[in-house]
Motif scaffolding. Structure first.
Motif, PDB file in Angstrom:
ATOM      1  N   ILE A  23       0.833  -1.203   0.000  1.00 53.14           N
ATOM      2  CA  ILE A  23       0.000   0.000   0.000  1.00 53.14           C
ATOM      3  C   ILE A  23       0.870   1.255   0.000  1.00 53.14           C
ATOM      4  N   ASP A  24       2.121   1.114   0.415  1.00 51.74           N
ATOM      5  CA  ASP A  24       3.032   2.243   0.571  1.00 51.74           C
ATOM      6  C   ASP A  24       3.900   2.387  -0.680  1.00 51.74           C
ATOM      7  N   PRO A  25       3.842   3.523  -1.363  1.00 49.93           N
ATOM      8  CA  PRO A  25       4.630   3.679  -2.598  1.00 49.93           C
ATOM      9  C   PRO A  25       6.140   3.590  -2.383  1.00 49.93           C
ATOM     10  N   ILE A  26       6.612   3.972  -1.197  1.00 48.67           N
ATOM     11  CA  ILE A  26       8.046   3.897  -0.924  1.00 48.67           C
ATOM     12  C   ILE A  26       8.494   2.444  -0.816  1.00 48.67           C
ATOM     13  N   CYS A  27       7.747   1.665  -0.058  1.00 52.85           N
ATOM     14  CA  CYS A  27       8.066   0.236   0.052  1.00 52.85           C
ATOM     15  C   CYS A  27       7.902  -0.453  -1.303  1.00 52.85           C
ATOM     16  N   ALA A  28       6.884  -0.053  -2.036  1.00 54.19           N
ATOM     17  CA  ALA A  28       6.672  -0.645  -3.358  1.00 54.19           C
ATOM     18  C   ALA A  28       7.849  -0.352  -4.282  1.00 54.19           C
ATOM     19  N   LEU A  29       8.360   0.879  -4.241  1.00 54.35           N
ATOM     20  CA  LEU A  29       9.510   1.238  -5.065  1.00 54.35           C
ATOM     21  C   LEU A  29      10.757   0.451  -4.643  1.00 54.35           C
ATOM     22  N   GLN A  30      10.917   0.263  -3.335  1.00 46.04           N
ATOM     23  CA  GLN A  30      12.021  -0.566  -2.847  1.00 46.04           C
ATOM     24  C   GLN A  30      11.924  -1.973  -3.426  1.00 46.04           C
ATOM     25  N   GLY A  31      10.704  -2.514  -3.425  1.00 47.25           N
ATOM     26  CA  GLY A  31      10.494  -3.850  -3.973  1.00 47.25           C
ATOM     27  C   GLY A  31      10.860  -3.921  -5.446  1.00 47.25           C
ATOM     28  N   CYS A  32      10.450  -2.905  -6.193  1.00 50.27           N
ATOM     29  CA  CYS A  32      10.781  -2.869  -7.623  1.00 50.27           C
ATOM     30  C   CYS A  32      12.288  -2.833  -7.837  1.00 50.27           C
ATOM     31  N   MET A  33      12.978  -1.999  -7.054  1.00 48.84           N
ATOM     32  CA  MET A  33      14.429  -1.871  -7.186  1.00 48.84           C
ATOM     33  C   MET A  33      15.153  -3.141  -6.748  1.00 48.84           C
ATOM     34  N   ASP A  34      14.506  -3.931  -5.892  1.00 48.58           N
ATOM     35  CA  ASP A  34      15.091  -5.199  -5.459  1.00 48.58           C
ATOM     36  C   ASP A  34      14.769  -6.346  -6.414  1.00 48.58           C
ATOM     37  N   GLY A  35      13.997  -6.038  -7.463  1.00 44.98           N
ATOM     38  CA  GLY A  35      13.724  -7.046  -8.483  1.00 44.98           C
ATOM     39  C   GLY A  35      12.433  -7.806  -8.323  1.00 44.98           C
ATOM     40  N   PHE A  36      11.498  -7.285  -7.516  1.00 45.74           N
ATOM     41  CA  PHE A  36      10.228  -7.970  -7.306  1.00 45.74           C
ATOM     42  C   PHE A  36       9.098  -7.213  -8.016  1.00 45.74           C
ATOM     43  N   ARG A  37       8.204  -7.952  -8.620  1.00 45.42           N
ATOM     44  CA  ARG A  37       7.057  -7.346  -9.292  1.00 45.42           C
ATOM     45  C   ARG A  37       6.016  -6.969  -8.241  1.00 45.42           C
ATOM     46  N   VAL A  38       5.513  -5.759  -8.306  1.00 48.46           N
ATOM     47  CA  VAL A  38       4.490  -5.287  -7.369  1.00 48.46           C
ATOM     48  C   VAL A  38       3.127  -5.465  -8.023  1.00 48.46           C
ATOM     49  N   VAL A  39       2.242  -6.205  -7.366  1.00 48.14           N
ATOM     50  CA  VAL A  39       0.959  -6.577  -7.959  1.00 48.14           C
ATOM     51  C   VAL A  39      -0.166  -6.349  -6.960  1.00 48.14           C
ATOM     52  N   LYS A  40      -1.386  -6.445  -7.458  1.00 49.44           N
ATOM     53  CA  LYS A  40      -2.550  -6.557  -6.582  1.00 49.44           C
ATOM     54  C   LYS A  40      -2.846  -8.036  -6.397  1.00 49.44           C
ATOM     55  N   LEU A  41      -3.236  -8.423  -5.202  1.00 52.57           N
ATOM     56  CA  LEU A  41      -3.426  -9.841  -4.902  1.00 52.57           C
ATOM     57  C   LEU A  41      -4.471 -10.470  -5.816  1.00 52.57           C
TER      58      LEU A  41
END
Length: 555
Positions: free
Chosen positions: A367-385
């Motif tokens: 839900i948090d754009p900062i954590c989501a961006l961290q996930g993207c930079m770490d190589g993980f796809r950010v999705v809705k469940l």
């Protein structure tokens, strides 16, 4: 609510409530902080004389009786019925977890069906002010505690340094945490520092029965056993708080249930209480809600957002224990599995890193754009469940929120999908909705249930949606030493603080305290800190002994 959201909430608090080091226990400890490479050992520093100017037989194994050859031939010539196969499978699966390990608590099967509330037990000192599964397991539990002590040298060092001064003399601490060998080392440290303790479990599945017995034998009033019912859970909390001739003046909580119960049933306790120490995201969130509503009656210390808890327990502990819990319960092969991790705070980061390393294909929800961006930079796809739920082999929640996985999403999962929770609370997965007439629950081994839909689809639910690692496996002792040391210092700080230092609000530990806890654990790695020169310290505007980072710094 993710860890990062809570972290953001606390930054403002931290900036406005930071207490000068000259007025708190952290500064008093500064003389003990490691400053030279040659002093990097557990004997560094001497405890000042002022009262807290420094921080402080296994049962015989029954022989197996084998059938004679003719009986065996007849037995194996029979093809078992469906019910028989299920029974056999369950028996074998159950035996796979019944080992002499801290994950599968040693117990005498002869009394497993008897509720501890119906037993009359006493320790060797004649005391019966406890309620555990079997007090006779105390000797085995003592061995578990001794093993844990070997990897908690920093906490033991703190115990040895401060026990002469008894900085917790007069403290009456009621605690609600996981009752494991590691927690037992913390409890016995608090007792050695002068505190009286009464303890209960914050999770109905995480208690190590033999450790609870060992604590009860040593004189600690413990009310907990593995596999409590919901009614048992609240009964145990009530027994800890409500006892004649004893009233708590400190609370150590993990999840907020103890604090909630005291507010609900025994609000008079807060008239004499010095403070609350809380270590979980869920519990801290509840404290901030109370503070915002003006209902927080005593000062509270937010241990969860201390650096030593957030960056070590939440991250490194979960990075290792997520795999341990999943392997012990499901024997799953991670390579190539489709995994979704709900929440990319410190717990989520640890889980994702571990799963990715073993070849799982990991995506995250946030839900948090900062954590989501961290996930993207770490190589993980950010999705809705909802977008990926049908393809997932494994769903893991670690948000601290409620209804993260709903019944509608559970209905859409594919056959064999594994669902588990790594957050503190059991509210993240809508387990209650699964207890409906059209669904069948089948217990296949300890803490593993198959939820069977009418069309035959099975979803594998672990620990009934409760905390996976402590319910189904163990956690690394060394990391818990870091958290336990932080908790002990927080209790000492609140109990010894002069009147008026802390208001009825939520506080973070001073940065100096975090650094001190870290310094205590460095000798385990033979680590040698670099020391600033006078010129360097002046250039950076730092004290050579710390703190080395401002309060707003995010490690």
């Amino acid at each position: 609510m993710t860890d990062s959201v809570v972290e953001g909430m606390t930054d403002v608090k931290q900036a406005t409530k930071y207490v000068k080091e000259t007025e708190n226990v952290a500064e008093k400890y500064s003389s003990l902080t490691v400053s030279k490479n040659s002093d990097m050992n557990m004997n560094v520093g001497e405890l000042p004389s002022a009262a807290f100017t420094a921080v402080p037989t296994l049962k015989s194994v029954k022989k197996i009786q084998f059938a004679n050859a003719e009986d065996k031939k007849q037995e194996f010539s029979k093809y078992p019925t469906k019910a028989g196969r299920r029974s056999l499978s369950r028996s074998i699966s159950q035996s796979s977890t019944d080992s002499y390990s801290s994950a599968a608590s040693y117990s005498d099967s002869s009394d497993d069906e008897t509720s501890p509330r119906e037993k009359t037990q006493a320790n060797t000192h004649g005391s019966s002010d406890f309620c555990v599964k079997n007090i006779k397991q105390a000797e085995f539990g003592r061995r578990e505690i001794e093993i844990a002590e070997q990897d908690m040298s920093a906490l033991i060092s703190l115990r040895k340094r401060a026990q002469g001064e008894k900085p917790l003399a007069g403290a009456k601490i009621v605690g609600c945490t996981h009752i494991t060998a590691q927690t037992a080392v913390l409890i016995e440290t608090l007792v050695a520092l002068g505190a009286q303790c009464r303890w209960t479990a914050c999770n109905i599945y995480s208690t190590q029965n033999e450790v609870a017995a060992a604590l009860a034998e040593s004189g600690v009033s413990v009310f907990a056993w593995k596999g409590e019912s919901e009614d048992d859970f609240w009964w145990c909390i009530d027994r800890c708080v409500n006892t004649e001739g004893w009233q708590a003046n400190m609370i150590l909580d993990d999840g907020g249930d103890l604090t909630h119960w005291v507010y609900k049933k025994y609000p008079s306790v807060f008239k004499k209480a010095r403070g609350i120490v809380e270590e979980s995201v869920t519990g801290v969130h509840r404290l901030y809600q109370l503070s915002k509503a003006g209902k927080l009656c005593v000062p509270a210390m937010n241990v969860n957002d201390s650096v030593t808890k957030q960056k070590f327990d939440n991250l490194y502990c979960c990075r290792e224990s997520i795999l341990d819990g999943l392997k012990r319960t499901t024997d799953v092969m991670f390579g190539g599995k489709q995994v979704v991790v709900c929440g990319y705070g410190e717990v989520g980061k640890g889980c994702c890193t571990a799963l990715k390393a073993l070849g799982a294909i990991v995506c995250i929800t946030e839900i948090d754009p900062i954590c989501a961006l961290q996930g993207c930079m770490d190589g993980f796809r950010v999705v809705k469940l909802n977008e990926v739920i049908r393809q997932m082999d494994l769903v893991i929640t670690c948000t601290g929120n409620k209804n993260v996985v709903t019944r509608e999403q559970l209905d859409r999962m594919k056959n064999g999908c594994i669902v588990c929770n790594m957050g503190h609370s059991n509210t993240e997965i809508d387990v209650a909705s699964l207890r409906s007439p059209e669904l069948t629950w089948e217990r296949v081994r300890s803490q593993v249930d198959h939820i069977i839909w009418p069309d035959g689809k099975r979803v594998v639910l672990l620990a009934e949606g409760r905390l996976l690692n402590l319910s189904c496996s163990t956690v690394p002792t060394f990391v818990l030493s870091i958290t336990a040391t932080t908790q002990a210092l927080a209790l000492i700080e609140l109990f010894n603080a002069p009147e008026g230092r802390y208001k009825q609000d939520v506080y973070l530990l001073p940065k100096k305290m975090d650094e001190y806890v870290a310094s205590l654990h460095l000798p385990n790695f033979d680590a040698h800190l670099t020391e600033l020169s006078d010129e360097q310290a002046k250039y950076m505007g730092l004290n050579k002994n710390g703190p080395f980072k401002p309060n707003y710094y995010r490690y």
